[in-house]
Design a protein around this motif. Structure first.
Motif, PDB file in Angstrom:
ATOM      1  N   PHE A  50      27.402  20.307  44.347  1.00 37.49           N
ATOM      2  CA  PHE A  50      28.687  20.623  43.734  1.00 37.49           C
ATOM      3  C   PHE A  50      29.808  20.260  44.692  1.00 37.49           C
ATOM      4  N   ALA A  51      30.953  19.937  44.124  1.00 40.66           N
ATOM      5  CA  ALA A  51      32.131  19.630  44.922  1.00 40.66           C
ATOM      6  C   ALA A  51      33.021  20.865  44.996  1.00 40.66           C
ATOM      7  N   MET A  52      33.894  20.866  45.983  1.00 40.81           N
ATOM      8  CA  MET A  52      34.881  21.932  46.122  1.00 40.81           C
ATOM      9  C   MET A  52      36.228  21.294  46.422  1.00 40.81           C
ATOM     10  N   PHE A  53      37.285  21.971  46.016  1.00 39.18           N
ATOM     11  CA  PHE A  53      38.636  21.490  46.259  1.00 39.18           C
ATOM     12  C   PHE A  53      39.443  22.656  46.792  1.00 39.18           C
ATOM     13  N   PHE A  54      40.061  22.472  47.955  1.00 42.03           N
ATOM     14  CA  PHE A  54      40.828  23.525  48.616  1.00 42.03           C
ATOM     15  C   PHE A  54      42.295  23.124  48.619  1.00 42.03           C
ATOM     16  N   GLN A  55      43.133  24.032  48.151  1.00 41.47           N
ATOM     17  CA  GLN A  55      44.567  23.762  48.106  1.00 41.47           C
ATOM     18  C   GLN A  55      45.311  24.975  48.644  1.00 41.47           C
ATOM     19  N   PRO A  56      46.561  24.787  49.090  1.00 39.92           N
ATOM     20  CA  PRO A  56      47.322  25.909  49.643  1.00 39.92           C
ATOM     21  C   PRO A  56      47.536  27.025  48.616  1.00 39.92           C
ATOM     22  N   GLU A  57      47.543  28.258  49.108  1.00 41.66           N
ATOM     23  CA  GLU A  57      47.818  29.412  48.253  1.00 41.66           C
ATOM     24  C   GLU A  57      49.201  29.294  47.628  1.00 41.66           C
ATOM     25  N   THR A  58      49.287  29.683  46.358  1.00 43.26           N
ATOM     26  CA  THR A  58      50.577  29.695  45.672  1.00 43.26           C
ATOM     27  C   THR A  58      51.044  31.120  45.409  1.00 43.26           C
ATOM     28  N   ALA A  59      50.162  32.101  45.627  1.00 42.35           N
ATOM     29  CA  ALA A  59      50.475  33.516  45.427  1.00 42.35           C
ATOM     30  C   ALA A  59      49.459  34.329  46.221  1.00 42.35           C
ATOM     31  N   PRO A  60      49.751  35.604  46.471  1.00 43.04           N
ATOM     32  CA  PRO A  60      48.772  36.439  47.182  1.00 43.04           C
ATOM     33  C   PRO A  60      47.447  36.512  46.420  1.00 43.04           C
ATOM     34  N   ARG A  61      46.361  36.615  47.171  1.00 43.65           N
ATOM     35  CA  ARG A  61      45.023  36.731  46.586  1.00 43.65           C
ATOM     36  C   ARG A  61      44.919  38.053  45.827  1.00 43.65           C
ATOM     37  N   PRO A  62      44.389  38.017  44.599  1.00 44.37           N
ATOM     38  CA  PRO A  62      44.221  39.267  43.844  1.00 44.37           C
ATOM     39  C   PRO A  62      43.254  40.213  44.563  1.00 44.37           C
ATOM     40  N   GLU A  63      43.448  41.498  44.366  1.00 42.58           N
ATOM     41  CA  GLU A  63      42.566  42.481  44.995  1.00 42.58           C
ATOM     42  C   GLU A  63      41.148  42.389  44.441  1.00 42.58           C
ATOM     43  N   HIS A  64      41.024  42.096  43.150  1.00 44.75           N
ATOM     44  CA  HIS A  64      39.709  41.987  42.515  1.00 44.75           C
ATOM     45  C   HIS A  64      39.377  40.515  42.298  1.00 44.75           C
ATOM     46  N   GLN A  65      38.227  40.097  42.807  1.00 43.96           N
ATOM     47  CA  GLN A  65      37.777  38.713  42.614  1.00 43.96           C
ATOM     48  C   GLN A  65      36.974  38.641  41.328  1.00 43.96           C
ATOM     49  N   SER A  66      37.437  37.856  40.366  1.00 38.62           N
ATOM     50  CA  SER A  66      36.790  37.841  39.053  1.00 38.62           C
ATOM     51  C   SER A  66      35.710  36.780  38.910  1.00 38.62           C
ATOM     52  N   SER A  67      35.564  35.887  39.873  1.00 35.93           N
ATOM     53  CA  SER A  67      34.476  34.908  39.821  1.00 35.93           C
ATOM     54  C   SER A  67      34.036  34.582  41.245  1.00 35.93           C
ATOM     55  N   THR A 106      21.793  38.009  48.471  1.00 38.48           N
ATOM     56  CA  THR A 106      22.684  38.609  49.446  1.00 38.48           C
ATOM     57  C   THR A 106      24.091  38.146  49.102  1.00 38.48           C
ATOM     58  N   THR A 107      25.025  39.082  49.082  1.00 39.55           N
ATOM     59  CA  THR A 107      26.424  38.742  48.844  1.00 39.55           C
ATOM     60  C   THR A 107      27.127  38.663  50.196  1.00 39.55           C
ATOM     61  N   LEU A 108      27.858  37.570  50.387  1.00 42.15           N
ATOM     62  CA  LEU A 108      28.619  37.310  51.598  1.00 42.15           C
ATOM     63  C   LEU A 108      30.072  37.039  51.218  1.00 42.15           C
ATOM     64  N   ALA A 109      30.941  36.960  52.203  1.00 43.39           N
ATOM     65  CA  ALA A 109      32.324  36.516  52.012  1.00 43.39           C
ATOM     66  C   ALA A 109      32.586  35.386  52.991  1.00 43.39           C
ATOM     67  N   ASP A 110      33.289  34.348  52.521  1.00 42.10           N
ATOM     68  CA  ASP A 110      33.650  33.255  53.423  1.00 42.10           C
ATOM     69  C   ASP A 110      34.757  33.733  54.364  1.00 42.10           C
ATOM     70  N   PRO A 111      35.203  32.915  55.318  1.00 38.94           N
ATOM     71  CA  PRO A 111      36.201  33.383  56.295  1.00 38.94           C
ATOM     72  C   PRO A 111      37.523  33.867  55.699  1.00 38.94           C
ATOM     73  N   GLU A 112      37.835  33.501  54.461  1.00 42.83           N
ATOM     74  CA  GLU A 112      39.069  34.000  53.839  1.00 42.83           C
ATOM     75  C   GLU A 112      38.795  35.126  52.842  1.00 42.83           C
ATOM     76  N   GLY A 113      37.555  35.617  52.787  1.00 44.39           N
ATOM     77  CA  GLY A 113      37.239  36.769  51.952  1.00 44.39           C
ATOM     78  C   GLY A 113      36.736  36.452  50.565  1.00 44.39           C
ATOM     79  N   ASN A 114      36.519  35.181  50.226  1.00 47.51           N
ATOM     80  CA  ASN A 114      35.968  34.818  48.915  1.00 47.51           C
ATOM     81  C   ASN A 114      34.485  35.158  48.873  1.00 47.51           C
ATOM     82  N   LEU A 115      34.094  35.985  47.916  1.00 47.88           N
ATOM     83  CA  LEU A 115      32.694  36.369  47.793  1.00 47.88           C
ATOM     84  C   LEU A 115      31.848  35.211  47.291  1.00 47.88           C
ATOM     85  N   PHE A 116      30.589  35.168  47.755  1.00 51.66           N
ATOM     86  CA  PHE A 116      29.595  34.244  47.214  1.00 51.66           C
ATOM     87  C   PHE A 116      28.226  34.848  47.471  1.00 51.66           C
ATOM     88  N   CYS A 117      27.256  34.442  46.664  1.00 50.30           N
ATOM     89  CA  CYS A 117      25.906  34.977  46.781  1.00 50.30           C
ATOM     90  C   CYS A 117      24.936  33.877  47.184  1.00 50.30           C
TER      91      CYS A 117
END
Length: 129
Positions: A50-67, A106-117
């Protein structure tokens, strides 16, 4: 009958530092980052990846990660992959090991707090006991 062939083009993430977050995911997946301006594209590391695309934040990260990403590794390799990802900068969150016979993760978070399993599925013979 119409046949649909939908594939994942890229998983898009906003990041405080797109280059640093792309570097983490490049090390995690084995892909080579392709920066362009303030954004970074990470192509699939292998066929079927899979590919990934990283772009600058446009707003604060939501408290709840929905995906989040669910990554799959071969049976018996989950813990070594988790250890490798933590050494790269991921943070351990929790394990789900005995709740379902067909998967453990196992659920982990990347260095910016994005959850992944990181999940592994036992061979069918082990699932059926």
């Amino acid at each position: 009958m119409t046949t649909h062939q939908i594939t994942l083009g890229a998983f898009n993430l906003e990041a405080r530092n797109p280059a640093e977050l792309a570097a983490f995911w490049a090390a995690a997946t084995g892909a080579t980052p392709s920066p362009g301006g303030e954004s970074v594209y990470l192509p699939p590391a292998a066929p079927g990846g899979f590919a990934m695309f990283f772009q600058p934040e446009t707003a604060p990260r939501p408290e709840h990660q929905s995906s989040h990403l669910d990554l799959t590794v071969p049976w018996g390799s989950r813990q070594s992959e988790v250890d490798r990802l933590i050494a790269l900068g991921a943070t351990y969150k929790w394990d789900v090991l005995d709740e379902y016979p067909h998967v453990q993760w196992t659920t982990l978070a990347d260095p910016e707090g994005n959850l992944f399993c990181v999940a592994e599925h036992p061979p069918v013979a082990l699932q059926n006991g």
